[in-house]
Design a protein around this motif. Structure first.
Motif, PDB file in Angstrom:
ATOM      1  N   VAL A   1      75.523 112.268  99.785  1.00  0.00           N
ATOM      2  CA  VAL A   1      75.919 111.508  98.594  1.00  0.00           C
ATOM      3  C   VAL A   1      76.320 110.089  98.983  1.00  0.00           C
ATOM      4  O   VAL A   1      76.558 109.789 100.146  1.00  0.00           O
ATOM      5  CB  VAL A   1      77.103 112.186  97.864  1.00  0.00           C
ATOM      6  CG1 VAL A   1      76.732 113.599  97.442  1.00  0.00           C
ATOM      7  CG2 VAL A   1      78.365 112.198  98.728  1.00  0.00           C
ATOM      8  N   GLN A   2      76.407 109.253  97.971  1.00  0.00           N
ATOM      9  CA  GLN A   2      76.853 107.874  98.145  1.00  0.00           C
ATOM     10  C   GLN A   2      78.364 107.831  98.434  1.00  0.00           C
ATOM     11  O   GLN A   2      79.107 108.718  98.009  1.00  0.00           O
ATOM     12  CB  GLN A   2      76.591 107.079  96.869  1.00  0.00           C
ATOM     13  CG  GLN A   2      75.168 106.616  96.701  1.00  0.00           C
ATOM     14  CD  GLN A   2      74.902 105.302  97.406  1.00  0.00           C
ATOM     15  OE1 GLN A   2      75.740 104.398  97.418  1.00  0.00           O
ATOM     16  NE2 GLN A   2      73.729 105.187  98.013  1.00  0.00           N
ATOM     17  N   PRO A   3      78.831 106.792  99.135  1.00  0.00           N
ATOM     18  CA  PRO A   3      80.288 106.595  99.233  1.00  0.00           C
ATOM     19  C   PRO A   3      80.874 106.460  97.831  1.00  0.00           C
ATOM     20  O   PRO A   3      80.202 105.957  96.916  1.00  0.00           O
ATOM     21  CB  PRO A   3      80.419 105.281 100.019  1.00  0.00           C
ATOM     22  CG  PRO A   3      79.134 105.159 100.770  1.00  0.00           C
ATOM     23  CD  PRO A   3      78.078 105.767  99.883  1.00  0.00           C
ATOM     24  N   PRO A   4      82.110 106.874  97.617  1.00  0.00           N
ATOM     25  CA  PRO A   4      82.687 106.857  96.270  1.00  0.00           C
ATOM     26  C   PRO A   4      83.298 105.521  95.860  1.00  0.00           C
ATOM     27  O   PRO A   4      83.744 105.373  94.724  1.00  0.00           O
ATOM     28  CB  PRO A   4      83.775 107.933  96.348  1.00  0.00           C
ATOM     29  CG  PRO A   4      84.219 107.889  97.776  1.00  0.00           C
ATOM     30  CD  PRO A   4      82.982 107.572  98.582  1.00  0.00           C
ATOM     31  N   ASP A   5      83.329 104.549  96.761  1.00  0.00           N
ATOM     32  CA  ASP A   5      83.985 103.271  96.469  1.00  0.00           C
ATOM     33  C   ASP A   5      83.385 102.602  95.228  1.00  0.00           C
ATOM     34  O   ASP A   5      82.169 102.713  95.000  1.00  0.00           O
ATOM     35  CB  ASP A   5      83.832 102.324  97.671  1.00  0.00           C
ATOM     36  CG  ASP A   5      84.290 102.986  98.963  1.00  0.00           C
ATOM     37  OD1 ASP A   5      85.456 102.847  99.303  1.00  0.00           O
ATOM     38  OD2 ASP A   5      83.455 103.669  99.586  1.00  0.00           O
ATOM     39  N   PRO A   6      84.211 101.885  94.453  1.00  0.00           N
ATOM     40  CA  PRO A   6      85.658 101.699  94.594  1.00  0.00           C
ATOM     41  C   PRO A   6      86.452 102.877  93.999  1.00  0.00           C
ATOM     42  O   PRO A   6      86.273 103.212  92.826  1.00  0.00           O
ATOM     43  CB  PRO A   6      85.930 100.411  93.821  1.00  0.00           C
ATOM     44  CG  PRO A   6      84.827 100.349  92.804  1.00  0.00           C
ATOM     45  CD  PRO A   6      83.643 101.028  93.402  1.00  0.00           C
ATOM     46  N   ILE A   7      87.289 103.461  94.822  1.00  0.00           N
ATOM     47  CA  ILE A   7      88.029 104.664  94.452  1.00  0.00           C
ATOM     48  C   ILE A   7      88.915 104.437  93.235  1.00  0.00           C
ATOM     49  O   ILE A   7      89.071 105.322  92.378  1.00  0.00           O
ATOM     50  CB  ILE A   7      88.898 105.139  95.639  1.00  0.00           C
ATOM     51  CG1 ILE A   7      88.006 105.594  96.800  1.00  0.00           C
ATOM     52  CG2 ILE A   7      89.825 106.269  95.215  1.00  0.00           C
ATOM     53  CD1 ILE A   7      87.263 106.867  96.553  1.00  0.00           C
ATOM     54  N   ASP A   8      89.508 103.236  93.130  1.00  0.00           N
ATOM     55  CA  ASP A   8      90.483 103.012  92.053  1.00  0.00           C
ATOM     56  C   ASP A   8      89.837 102.965  90.659  1.00  0.00           C
ATOM     57  O   ASP A   8      90.549 102.963  89.652  1.00  0.00           O
ATOM     58  CB  ASP A   8      91.282 101.727  92.309  1.00  0.00           C
ATOM     59  CG  ASP A   8      90.407 100.497  92.433  1.00  0.00           C
ATOM     60  OD1 ASP A   8      89.191 100.650  92.668  1.00  0.00           O
ATOM     61  OD2 ASP A   8      90.933  99.375  92.307  1.00  0.00           O
TER      62      ASP A   8
END
Length: 465
Positions: free
Chosen positions: A89-96
């Motif tokens: 999967v893709q990185p989840p950024d931006p987490i906020d």
């Protein structure tokens, strides 16, 4: 004999819970810190294929992350479908910007998904859509309704360029021999407007670095006297489009496929509301190449976009500095006939040529892939169309996608077979973005439709012989 709808209703909660369990594993291939999680996900996929009824399931080692291979053989005289998917999967950024943690799946109702959607990274791209195929196989094996042979090839590097997949395919052509390749890593127009993706754009992805002075400088003592790499980089990037948003790289459009007015009219038949589009993105106006509609800009025309840009001081407070270096990541989506390696070289030559005195430029290619078009008169497309017609009650619309799946052209080159793209996601599902989700209705509809593809593909193959 149990039909697919009753089987889904009987096992609906288990199907959802199994997917949620898979989505909890942060299989982020782009970040080495998650290596163990990526490998753990491959193991979970292996177990799922075994439980679904595959005769053979293997974890195949590669120079990178492993490929999960599985097969269920019915009769060597029957056709073979090769299912491709990816478990990374893709990185989840931006987490906020997530409303809930990306790897703590939650089910919520939305305007588009009143029956509920699973919110998690990878829900739609591609764990949810991949899992539809595993559950469809389960139904067909448990009820003795699998009409042909099936193979699975599930990789863990799709989000970082599929390098190990290329390595694996080239070395396992006999193992992967098939009559058609089936992929669900795309979407459809709407829940009441089924569509089959018939075209994919290619991709060229590069990173650029602009270097000025040999160290960071005090902006008061040196500002205005030496080239500022950040200023220079932004000007260089801005020059890559003209006033009509046409890409200015010499030779960039030389091989671009130009669709006829008739083809463009057929595309325009797909339902589309520009007002709803703008509302969903919270924008006041659309933007893009002059002379083309929004749907044409994001499917049949090539593009160039900055995906990230950085340099200098970005921490809290102020630091008056002229950075020594500035960086950007740039992706170019390409249309059929554009060779991604050639485009990468054209970009490199041009970007280096427009650098002013006082700075040096380095372009680092990352990955890329060719565009692809599926013939609508092929047996595979006809089988998919019949399957959608049965479950949706209407004939699907052929649609070209703006996205890229570079390995599709590799499959045709190495395995000599066509790919059918049966996607069940929606544009609003926020793949690659915060709050990615996949509708439960879509998930179950995929499980319902996929077995019919096998049925019709087998039947049409018999007729053609």
């Amino acid at each position: 004999m149990q039909n697919i709808n009753s089987y889904i209703q009987e096992h609906k909660n288990r199907f959802i819970n199994e997917l949620i369990t898979l989505l909890k594993i942060p299989s982020i291939s782009a970040d080495s810190a998650y290596e163990k999680d990526v490998i753990k996900t491959a193991d979970e996929i292996k177990k799922s294929l075994e439980k679904a009824g595959c005769d053979l399931v293997e974890i195949c080692l590669t120079p990178g992350y492993p490929i999960v291979y599985g097969e269920k053989n019915v009769d060597p005289n029957l056709p073979t479908v090769l299912v491709y998917g990816h478990y990374d999967v893709q990185p989840p950024d931006p987490i906020d910007l997530w409303d809930s943690p990306p790897f703590e799946p939650v089910v919520k109702k939305t305007e588009t998904h009143p029956e509920g959607a699973i919110f998690a990274r990878g829900a739609c791209d591609d764990k949810g859509q991949l899992y539809m195929h595993i559950k469809a196989l389960e139904f067909m094996t448990k009820t003795n309704q699998l009409p042909c042979n099936v193979k699975f090839m599930i990789e863990g590097e799709e989000e970082v360029g599929s390098k190990s997949l290329s390595w694996f395919v080239e070395r396992n052509q006999d193992k992967l021999a098939n009559d058609v390749i089936l992929i669900s890593d795309t979407g459809m127009i709407a829940k009441d407007v089924p569509s089959i993706t018939t075209g994919l754009r290619g991709l060229s992805y590069v990173e650029v670095e602009v270097t000025g002075p040999n160290r960071d400088l005090h902006s008061g003592l040196y500002g205005g006297a030496v080239a500022n790499p950040i200023n220079v980089l932004t000007k260089m990037i801005a020059s890559l489009h003209d006033e009509n948003n046409h890409i200015t790289i010499p030779g960039f459009y030389d091989k671009v496929e130009v669709l006829s007015n008739e083809e463009r009219k057929e595309m325009a038949k797909a339902p589309f509301s520009i007002d709803a589009y703008k509302k969903s993105l919270d924008i006041e106006a659309v933007y893009g190449e002059e002379g083309y509609t929004t749907n044409e800009r994001n499917s049949i025309r090539p593009t160039l976009d900055v995906n990230g840009i950085w340099g200098g001081y970005t921490g809290e407070g102020a630091k008056t500095v002229i950075a020594s270096k500035a960086y950007a990541k740039i992706s170019m989506r390409l249309v059929p006939n554009q060779e991604w390696k050639e485009i990468t070289q054209l970009f490199t030559n041009h970007f280096e040529s427009i650098a002013p005195d006082g700075v040096t430029v380095r372009v680092t290619p990352h990955h890329g892939g060719q565009g692809y078009v599926t013939p609508v008169d092929s047996i595979g497309y006809q089988a998919a169309s019949k399957a959608y017609k049965d479950t949706f009650g209407k004939t699907p619309i052929p649609q070209r996608s703006g996205g890229s799946i570079p390995i599709v052209s590799l499959f045709e080159k190495e395995l000599k077979s066509k790919t059918i793209l049966m996607g069940f996601g929606l544009d609003s599902d926020a793949i690659h973005s915060p709050n990615e989700h996949f509708g439960i209705w879509n998930y179950l509809k995929g499980i319902e439709t996929i077995p019919l593809f096998y049925k019709y593909f087998t039947a049409l193959n018999k007729k053609s012989k």
